[in-house]
Design an enzyme around this catalytic site. Structure first.
Site, PDB file in Angstrom:
ATOM      1  CE  LYS A 139      -0.958   0.137   4.938  1.00 18.34           C
ATOM      2  NZ  LYS A 139      -1.935  -0.048   5.974  1.00 18.34           N
ATOM      3  NE  ARG A 140       4.805   0.818   3.953  1.00 18.62           N
ATOM      4  CZ  ARG A 140       5.576  -0.181   3.562  1.00 18.62           C
ATOM      5  NH1 ARG A 140       6.634   0.028   2.824  1.00 18.62           N
ATOM      6  NH2 ARG A 140       5.287  -1.425   3.934  1.00 18.62           N
TER       7      ARG A 140
END
Ligand code: GLU
Length: 469
Positions: A238-239
């Site tokens: 998700k980063r």
């Protein structure tokens, strides 16, 4: 509903991961095609992650990709946090039957012991100490000697050496159940026959299978599905990557395109035709045909799928699909200037070029604005175009003389202007396009002029002539 029981057991995270969406769709396809059930269980035991709106987000995201909670194949949602007593009771049964034991060693105790003995991990030190429950006592599973064979529909038989599995914790020192236990007890209580989930859970599976067996049950059929990776073949994160399904929804990916694309990540429909109606894919999907290797979540391919699905819409369906963007508070034109008939007329020339629905307002905005939104770059390119002023002036004259105002007559008239200046029509178009749309790229020019109308087209051509003259 009789038949096999599948489940999808997300932990709420505040967004819905595309990998989770693929797992949910595969479970849904199997439950539907086999006349079975899809159980939704929210694994919400982590209190910090226990927000009602997150659960609603999961239900909405599932509904968006076609998994509706009012469908007869759908059961739930159940909430893991509601079953803590059953989890503890199961742990108690394991203790009473001699499959588990209490241990009072702290992390520091374990570290010191390992240091002293030159070992690693937890070495079953409290197995025979006869401890009972008490503050700070964890309950550990007594892993038997031998090996554990996980029969996995995707990966075949996976053999785990039990010697490498330490006596894992079932209940924490405060008596609360660990995920591994809660997950098994719920699957058992919900009579789950097939656990189809992400590959990252495979290391948990021998432990969970041992719990199933110690509680006197046949384990479910297992299937661990390959992870999704990005262009650099790294697991989606998700980063780094756009992993939230909601982002694709908000950007104007069609739900059908999204679910079709997700279905093909790690599985190929028969005959190699990847764009297929849901009913067909649902009937054909088999875990045995799923790839072992990780699946590339290819944004370009997803965009191509979306484009195909957009092209397949009728103009009316396209308008309906675009509405949330056309009437969004940040739409480039006021809602009362929007005209459905003009949009419908333009749809057949916009759809073939569209990748997402969110692009639509920016493509048609010039039709519904009093004046086009000129970008500085477009103005610079228009003024730098060869013979820009003369082309604009002669185009005005040629268009004014037109009897019928249509894309064809406009095109022919403009080709005459371009030829008179010894320019290729494509090159000569820039100032005209910028005058009318404010941009250097956009939908086909002559259709755009046709729908904008004679008076407004001529007015805009004169305005640009004044601006750059
Ligand atoms: N709650 C787990 C997760 O979201 C899934 C567990 C499972 O499918 O068994 O990763």
């Amino acid at each position: 509903m009789s038949g096999p029981r599948y489940r999808f057991a997300p932990s709420p995270t505040g967004f819905f991961h595309v990998g989770g969406a693929r797992t949910a769709l595969w479970n849904w396809a199997l439950a539907n095609s086999q006349g079975g059930t899809f159980v939704l269980r929210i694994e919400d035991t982590d209190e910090a992650r226990n927000r009602p709106e997150w659960t609603q987000g999961i239900i909405d995201a599932l509904a968006w990709i076609g998994i509706h909670s009012d469908d007869p194949h759908f059961e739930g949602p159940y909430f893991q946090s509601h079953y803590a007593e059953q989890h503890v009771a199961a742990a108690q049964r394991l203790f009473e039957a001699g499959h588990a034991y209490y241990c009072d060693m702290t992390a520091a105790d374990i570290e010191a012991r390992n240091k002293a003995e030159g070992t690693q991990g937890y070495q079953g030190w409290s197995r025979d100490r006869g401890l009972g429950p008490g503050p700070g006592h964890v309950l550990r599973f007594k892993v038997p000697a031998g090996s554990t064979v996980v029969h996995d529909l995707v990966r075949g038989d996976v053999v785990f050496d039990n010697a490498l599995i330490e006596d894992f914790v079932l209940l924490r020192g405060n008596g609360s159940p660990m995920f591994l236990l809660a997950n098994v007890v719920d699957d058992m209580a919900m009579e789950i026959s097939h656990v189809v989930r992400a590959e990252e859970h495979l290391p948990n599976t021998p432990k969970q299978q041992l719990i199933w067996q110690a509680l006197g049950h046949e384990p479910p059929v297992w299937a661990h599905v390959p992870v999704l990776v990005n262009e650099a073949r790294k697991k989606l994160s998700k980063r780094r990557d756009k992993v939230a399904l909601e982002m694709y929804r908000d950007e104007g990916y069609l739900a059908d395109a999204m679910s079709n694309y997700l279905m093909t990540l790690g599985w190929a429909p028969k005959g190699g035709v990847e764009i297929q109606p849901w009913q067909q894919m649902q009937a054909d999907f088999r875990l045995e045909d799923v790839n072992h290797s990780s699946a590339f979540f290819d944004l370009k391919k997803l965009a191509a799928f979306n484009g195909e699905y957009i092209r397949a819409l009728s103009p009316e369906e396209f308008l309906e699909a675009c509405r949330p963007w056309l009437f969004a508070p940040d739409a480039p034109f006021p809602a009362d200037r929007f005209d459905e008939q003009t949009f419908l007329a333009m749809a057949p020339v916009i759809q073939p070029r569209a990748t997402t629905l969110a692009e639509a307002p920016g493509v048609v905005d010039f039709l519904f604005l009093e004046s086009p939104l000129f970008t500085d770059d477009a103005l610079a390119k228009a003024s730098a175009a060869p013979s820009a002023i003369d082309v604009l002036r002669d185009t005005v004259a040629a268009f004014e003389a037109l009897g019928e105002w249509s894309a064809e007559t406009l095109k022919t008239a403009f080709e005459g202007v371009a030829a008179a200046h010894e320019l290729k029509p494509g090159k000569a178009q820039t100032p005209v396009r910028v005058a009318v749309t404010g941009r250097t790229v956009g939908p086909p020019l002559f259709e755009s002029l046709q729908f904008l109308g004679r008076d407004e087209t001529l007015r805009r051509l004169r305005v640009l002539e004044g601006l750059i003259g």
